[in-house]
Motif scaffolding. Structure first.
Motif, PDB file in Angstrom:
ATOM      1  N   MET A   1       0.890  -1.116   0.064  1.00 62.01           N
ATOM      2  CA  MET A   1      -0.073  -0.033  -0.076  1.00 62.01           C
ATOM      3  C   MET A   1       0.598   1.216   0.078  1.00 62.01           C
ATOM      4  N   LYS A   3       2.085   4.859   0.821  1.00 60.24           N
ATOM      5  CA  LYS A   3       1.783   5.808   2.024  1.00 60.24           C
ATOM      6  C   LYS A   3       1.967   7.231   1.688  1.00 60.24           C
ATOM      7  N   ASP A   4       1.196   7.943   2.167  1.00 54.78           N
ATOM      8  CA  ASP A   4       1.169   9.368   1.758  1.00 54.78           C
ATOM      9  C   ASP A   4       2.131  10.273   1.807  1.00 54.78           C
ATOM     10  N   ASP A  25       9.272   4.869   9.230  1.00 55.86           N
ATOM     11  CA  ASP A  25       8.642   3.549   8.357  1.00 55.86           C
ATOM     12  C   ASP A  25       7.575   2.950   9.164  1.00 55.86           C
ATOM     13  N   ASP A  26       7.540   2.915  10.503  1.00 53.11           N
ATOM     14  CA  ASP A  26       6.777   2.181  11.545  1.00 53.11           C
ATOM     15  C   ASP A  26       5.290   2.926  11.549  1.00 53.11           C
ATOM     16  N   GLU A  27       5.288   4.006  10.876  1.00 53.75           N
ATOM     17  CA  GLU A  27       3.804   4.766  10.598  1.00 53.75           C
ATOM     18  C   GLU A  27       2.985   4.284   9.461  1.00 53.75           C
ATOM     19  N   THR A  28       1.890   4.207   9.561  1.00 53.70           N
ATOM     20  CA  THR A  28       1.110   3.702   8.388  1.00 53.70           C
ATOM     21  C   THR A  28       0.883   4.701   7.306  1.00 53.70           C
ATOM     22  N   ASP A  29       1.065   6.332   7.600  1.00 53.12           N
ATOM     23  CA  ASP A  29       0.951   7.245   6.514  1.00 53.12           C
ATOM     24  C   ASP A  29       2.146   7.867   6.107  1.00 53.12           C
ATOM     25  N   SER A  31       6.640   7.340   4.922  1.00 50.65           N
ATOM     26  CA  SER A  31       7.707   6.377   4.641  1.00 50.65           C
ATOM     27  C   SER A  31       8.917   7.156   3.985  1.00 50.65           C
ATOM     28  N   ARG A 119       3.782  15.433  10.281  1.00 52.98           N
ATOM     29  CA  ARG A 119       2.274  15.664   9.791  1.00 52.98           C
ATOM     30  C   ARG A 119       1.909  17.155   9.720  1.00 52.98           C
TER      31      ARG A 119
END
Length: 208
Positions: A1, A3-4, A25-29, A31, A119
Motif C-alpha cells: 500500500m 503511503k501518503d 517507516d513504522d507509521e502507516t501514513d 515512509s 504531519r
C-alpha cells in the motif's frame, strides 16, 4: 500500500538517520524514500525524488543545512523542510526560518513529537516547538505594522482580494497593493498566504 507522506532525511550520522527512518517507516501514513549523508546529496535526492517533507540537520560536512535549504527552495519554493538539530540558539533559529524552513525541532524531541511534526508541516503548517517558539518570538520581534497595515492584514486573512479590501476600507486598489507590499517586506513573507501564517504564528492576528 502506498503511503501518503514521503520523507527525505539529511544527516551525516548514520545511526541517527537509520533511527529516524525506522521511526517514520513504522507509521502507516509515511515512509522514508531517500537518505542523504551531506547537503549536496540532499539537494540531488530532493531533485530526484520530490519528497513531501525533508528532515534536515544543520551541521553537515560539505555545507551547512541553511545553504541546502536555500538551494532546495530555489528549485522548489513549495518544499517543506523541517530542521532537526542539536542546537537551537536564537540566531540559528532566526536564520533557519528566514532561509525558508517550515519547522525547527531539537534532536532530543520525543519520537512522537517528531512524527506529529512531520504531519503538521505536511499539512501546510509551521512548526516551532516549546522554547524554540519563544526564541523565535524573541529573535523576530515583529516589525511594527501601522494600524492601516494591521487592518489590511486582518482583512487579507479573511480571504479578501485587493479589490474587495479597497472597497471595504474606501481606499484605492493601488494603495492596497502598496500596503500589501509593505506588509510582505516587514514580515519577510513570500506571499499573502505566508504573511497570514507568519502573523498567526506570532499571535498578531486570529482567524475568526
Amino acid at each position: 500500500m502506498s503511503k501518503d507522506i514521503k520523507v527525505l532525511i539529511a544527516d551525516d550520522h548514520p545511526a541517527l538517520r537509520l533511527g529516524i527512518a525506522a521511526l517514520i517507516d513504522d507509521e502507516t501514513d509515511m515512509s522514508v524514500i531517500a537518505q542523504a549523508e551531506n547537503a549536496k546529496r540532499a539537494v540531488a535526492l530532493y531533485r530526484e525524488n520530490k519528497p513531501d517533507v525533508v528532515i534536515m540537520d544543520l551541521q553537515l560536512p560539505d555545507m551547512d543545512g541553511e545553504q541546502a535549504i536555500s538551494q532546495i527552495l530555489a528549485e522548489d519554493p513549495h518544499a517543506k523542510i523541517i530542521v532537526l538539530t542539536t542546537y537551537g540558539g536564537e540566531d540559528t533559529v532566526k536564520r533557519t526560518i528566514n532561509a525558508g524552513a517550515r519547522g525547527f525541532m531539537l534532536k532530543d524531541a520525543a519520537s512522537s513529537r517528531i512524527i506529529d511534526g512531520i504531519r503538521h508541516v505536511f499539512n501546510g503548517n509551521r512548526l516551532l516547538e516549546g522554547n524554540i517558539a519563544e526564541l523565535y518570538a524573541d529573535a523576530m520581534q515583529q516589525t511594527d505594522l501601522t494600524e492601516r497595515e494591521m487592518e489590511i492584514l486582518r482583512t487579507i486573512a479573511q480571504g479578501n482580494s485587493n479589490k474587495v479590501i479597497a472597497y471595504k476600507l474606501n481606499i484605492s486598489e493601488a494603495t492596497v497593493k502598496n500596503h500589501v507590499a509593505n506588509i510582505l517586506q516587514k514580515l519577510e513573507a513570500k506571499d499573502r498566504t505566508d504573511a497570514i501564517m507568519i502573523s498567526l504564528q506570532r499571535g498578531m492576528i486570529r482567524l475568526q
